[in-house]
Design an enzyme around this catalytic site. Structure first.
Site, mmCIF file in Angstrom:
data_model
loop_
_atom_site.group_PDB
_atom_site.id
_atom_site.type_symbol
_atom_site.label_atom_id
_atom_site.label_comp_id
_atom_site.label_asym_id
_atom_site.label_seq_id
_atom_site.Cartn_x
_atom_site.Cartn_y
_atom_site.Cartn_z
ATOM 1 N N CYS A 1 0.818 -1.224 0.000
ATOM 2 C CA CYS A 1 0.000 0.000 0.000
ATOM 3 C C CYS A 1 0.850 1.271 0.000
ATOM 4 O O CYS A 1 0.338 2.360 -0.231
ATOM 5 C CB CYS A 1 -0.950 0.000 1.190
ATOM 6 S SG CYS A 1 -2.030 -1.423 1.181
ATOM 7 N N HIS B 1 -2.949 7.051 2.815
ATOM 8 C CA HIS B 1 -3.457 5.788 2.280
ATOM 9 C C HIS B 1 -4.847 5.563 2.877
ATOM 10 O O HIS B 1 -5.052 5.685 4.091
ATOM 11 C CB HIS B 1 -2.491 4.664 2.661
ATOM 12 C CG HIS B 1 -3.048 3.304 2.410
ATOM 13 N ND1 HIS B 1 -3.673 2.972 1.237
ATOM 14 C CD2 HIS B 1 -3.081 2.184 3.184
ATOM 15 C CE1 HIS B 1 -4.072 1.721 1.299
ATOM 16 N NE2 HIS B 1 -3.726 1.218 2.472
ATOM 17 N N ASN C 1 -10.356 0.413 0.368
ATOM 18 C CA ASN C 1 -8.887 0.434 0.349
ATOM 19 C C ASN C 1 -8.420 -0.154 -0.982
ATOM 20 O O ASN C 1 -8.553 -1.352 -1.210
ATOM 21 C CB ASN C 1 -8.378 -0.399 1.535
ATOM 22 C CG ASN C 1 -6.861 -0.503 1.578
ATOM 23 O OD1 ASN C 1 -6.177 -0.176 0.621
ATOM 24 N ND2 ASN C 1 -6.339 -0.981 2.702
HETATM 25 N N1 COA Z 1 -18.682 -7.880 10.104
HETATM 26 C C1 COA Z 1 -19.106 -8.169 11.370
HETATM 27 N N2 COA Z 1 -18.279 -8.534 12.343
HETATM 28 C C2 COA Z 1 -16.971 -8.627 12.042
HETATM 29 C C3 COA Z 1 -16.466 -8.350 10.772
HETATM 30 C C4 COA Z 1 -17.374 -7.975 9.778
HETATM 31 N N3 COA Z 1 -16.999 -7.678 8.526
HETATM 32 N N4 COA Z 1 -15.135 -8.529 10.791
HETATM 33 C C5 COA Z 1 -14.801 -8.896 12.032
HETATM 34 N N5 COA Z 1 -15.922 -8.964 12.787
HETATM 35 C C6 COA Z 1 -16.034 -9.325 14.188
HETATM 36 C C7 COA Z 1 -14.904 -10.181 14.660
HETATM 37 O O1 COA Z 1 -15.152 -11.544 14.361
HETATM 38 C C8 COA Z 1 -14.918 -9.902 16.149
HETATM 39 O O2 COA Z 1 -15.922 -10.702 16.725
HETATM 40 P P1 COA Z 1 -15.667 -11.408 18.147
HETATM 41 O O3 COA Z 1 -15.439 -10.278 19.097
HETATM 42 O O4 COA Z 1 -16.920 -12.158 18.370
HETATM 43 O O5 COA Z 1 -14.469 -12.280 17.967
HETATM 44 C C9 COA Z 1 -15.373 -8.454 16.238
HETATM 45 O O6 COA Z 1 -15.966 -8.148 14.973
HETATM 46 C C10 COA Z 1 -14.265 -7.485 16.500
HETATM 47 O O7 COA Z 1 -13.179 -7.832 15.649
HETATM 48 P P2 COA Z 1 -11.909 -6.936 15.529
HETATM 49 O O8 COA Z 1 -10.948 -7.565 14.554
HETATM 50 O O9 COA Z 1 -11.399 -6.604 16.901
HETATM 51 O O10 COA Z 1 -12.535 -5.624 14.876
HETATM 52 P P3 COA Z 1 -11.846 -4.247 14.635
HETATM 53 O O11 COA Z 1 -12.613 -3.201 15.287
HETATM 54 O O12 COA Z 1 -10.367 -4.312 14.882
HETATM 55 O O13 COA Z 1 -12.027 -4.071 13.063
HETATM 56 C C11 COA Z 1 -10.796 -4.251 11.041
HETATM 57 C C12 COA Z 1 -11.464 -5.000 12.163
HETATM 58 C C13 COA Z 1 -10.216 -5.246 10.053
HETATM 59 C C14 COA Z 1 -11.842 -3.406 10.344
HETATM 60 C C15 COA Z 1 -9.690 -3.338 11.630
HETATM 61 O O14 COA Z 1 -8.851 -4.105 12.431
HETATM 62 C C16 COA Z 1 -8.878 -2.657 10.604
HETATM 63 O O15 COA Z 1 -9.367 -1.850 9.832
HETATM 64 N N6 COA Z 1 -7.556 -2.898 10.630
HETATM 65 C C17 COA Z 1 -6.640 -2.286 9.729
HETATM 66 C C18 COA Z 1 -6.810 -2.883 8.423
HETATM 67 C C19 COA Z 1 -6.092 -2.126 7.364
HETATM 68 O O16 COA Z 1 -6.156 -0.947 7.332
HETATM 69 N N7 COA Z 1 -5.426 -2.859 6.527
HETATM 70 C C20 COA Z 1 -4.791 -2.374 5.384
HETATM 71 C C21 COA Z 1 -3.543 -1.706 5.713
HETATM 72 S S1 COA Z 1 -2.718 -1.439 4.235
#
Ligand code: COA
Length: 398
Positions: A122, A264, A294
């Site tokens: 990215c 980004h 993204n």
């Molecule tokens: N819909 C509903 N629930 C979801 C879900 C979705 N699409 N994705 C994950 N969950 C659930 C998980 O299973 C978890 O459930 P649990 O508590 O029962 O285990 C809960 O939501 C929380 O998960 P978590 O991973 O802690 O959520 P989060 O708030 O961290 O959000 C992301 C997840 C992926 C959106 C976030 O971590 C993120 O944006 N990270 C950076 C990603 C990024 O920018 N990547 C590219 C960089 S180049």
């Protein structure tokens, strides 16, 4: 390419053109909720994403990159034959080689340009921008097209709700041009921490060939994109502020001098957290991930293009671009905006003509190559026939 000259004056790498392209099909959060267990509310609240664009089979990384590059050349009013270098930052190249940049170079009719792909996930666009700018400043080249292009949808695990909701396809491009007046790219910070390489990972090869079970990543049991979202979230939040500050220091400006920061487009919450860390208003940050999600290496040039189209930058304004992602790699650049290019020298029609002849030339070359192959296949047989005839003549003589 320009000849090296020891006594030449300072050259500055100005951004003089910008363009973007996204696929036809728009996919809403509700569309995704029909595939995996998620909801529009969850995705909006956790990421800020409302829609993304998903490529069909014909819309490849090179095709999207080509459309963005053409638009950027149009704004810059530069002909494809004036381009010295094309860099395509991508994590979803069509092949390991030929490079996606070479395919774009051919389709553009940029017959005097070198071309290569750059892999920095990215952050790829920021890395590519600095690479091209440095070549311009050194006097090695005068004009470059820097592209970020991705078809992330090809490499996503559409059963993994924590990743498939985040990404989209698209391309953005800028034209960099060397001039003597000060401005353009002022500073750059490029960094990597490979110890985090397992946090964001793609073991596949080309985006046209991603369904090979032999490429399964043994550790994560997937041959599609793998991500530890929470860790990447923390990393992104930290490095945006850190690298923008460093790039401002090198450019000799204060962070409050920045009119706009184009980050980004990963997650709205990451960007808001970075704004708080830098003590800046959130509206200093360009945000358009609600529409496109993204798009990896394409996200910064797409956001930059929309910022320019919305006239959020005026000539002389300072702005920063900052990328982060797989590698782990990250980087920031500070740019003094060069404004809208001078009045048109060339008509759109002249560029259209070059695109048409580029397509024709490619077909003619393929045709000639086939004829030559056929001829080469026939030639040995012709030799055999001639030998046979000589032997027959000998028998007749005896
Ligand atoms: N819909 C509903 N629930 C979801 C879900 C979705 N699409 N994705 C994950 N969950 C659930 C998980 O299973 C978890 O459930 P649990 O508590 O029962 O285990 C809960 O939501 C929380 O998960 P978590 O991973 O802690 O959520 P989060 O708030 O961290 O959000 C992301 C997840 C992926 C959106 C976030 O971590 C993120 O944006 N990270 C950076 C990603 C990024 O920018 N990547 C590219 C960089 S180049």
């Amino acid at each position: 390419m320009a000849a090296p000259n020891a006594t030449r004056p300072n050259i500055y790498a100005h951004i003089v053109g910008w363009g973007m392209a996204v696929p036809e099909r728009c996919m809403t959060n509700d569309d995704i909720a029909a595939i995996v267990e998620t909801s529009d509310e969850w995705i909006r609240a956790r990421t800020g994403i409302h829609t993304r664009y998903i490529a069909n089979e014909r819309e490849t990384t090179a095709l999207l990159g080509l459309r963005a590059a053409r638009e950027a050349l149009e704004v810059a009013d530069i002909l494809p034959i004036e381009v010295d270098l094309i860099i395509c930052a991508t994590s979803t190249p069509e092949h390991i080689f030929p490079s996606t940049a070479s395919i774009i170079q051919d389709m553009l009719g940029a017959s005097k340009a070198g071309a290569f792909d750059l892999s920095a996930a990215c952050s790829g666009f920021v890395y590519a921008l600095q690479t091209a700018a440095q070549m311009i400043r050194s006097g090695a080249i005068q004009t470059a097209i820097v592209i970020g292009a991705e078809t992330m949808s090809r490499i996503l695990d559409w059963q993994d709700r924590s990743t498939c909701i985040l990404f989209g396809d698209g391309a953005g491009a800028v034209v960099l041009h060397g001039r003597a007046d000060a401005g353009g790219l002022m500073s750059a910070v490029l960094r990597s921490d490979g110890s985090g390489r397992d946090l964001l990972d793609l073991p596949s090869v080309g985006s046209l060939d991603v369904n090979r079970p032999d490429l399964i990543n043994r550790e994560h049991q997937t041959y599609k994109l793998y991500m530890e979202g929470g860790e990447v979230f923390k990393f992104g939040t930290r490095v945006i502020g850190e690298s923008v500050r460093q790039a401002c220091d090198i450019a000799g400006i204060s962070i409050t001098d920045l009119k706009l920061i184009v980050p980004h487009q990963a997650n709205e919450r990451i960007i808001h957290a970075a704004a708080r860390a830098l003590k800046l208003e959130p509206d200093v940050f360009m945000l358009n991930l609600d529409k496109y999600g993204n798009t990896s290496a394409a996200s910064i040039p797409i956001a930059l293009c929309e910022a320019a189209q919305q006239e959020r930058l005026q000539q002389g304004d300072y702005m920063a671009m900052v990328g982060f992602g797989g590698g782990l790699a990250w980087g920031a650049v500070v740019v003094q905006w060069s404004g809208v290019p001078e009045p048109k020298r060339f008509g759109t029609q002249r560029r259209q003509f070059i695109y048409l002849t580029a397509a024709g030339r490619q077909r003619i070359r393929t045709f000639l190559r086939r004829i030559s192959e056929t001829f080469n296949r026939i030639r040995p047989q012709r030799g055999r026939l001639q030998r046979l005839r000589r032997n027959i003549d000998k028998i007749d003589d005896e």
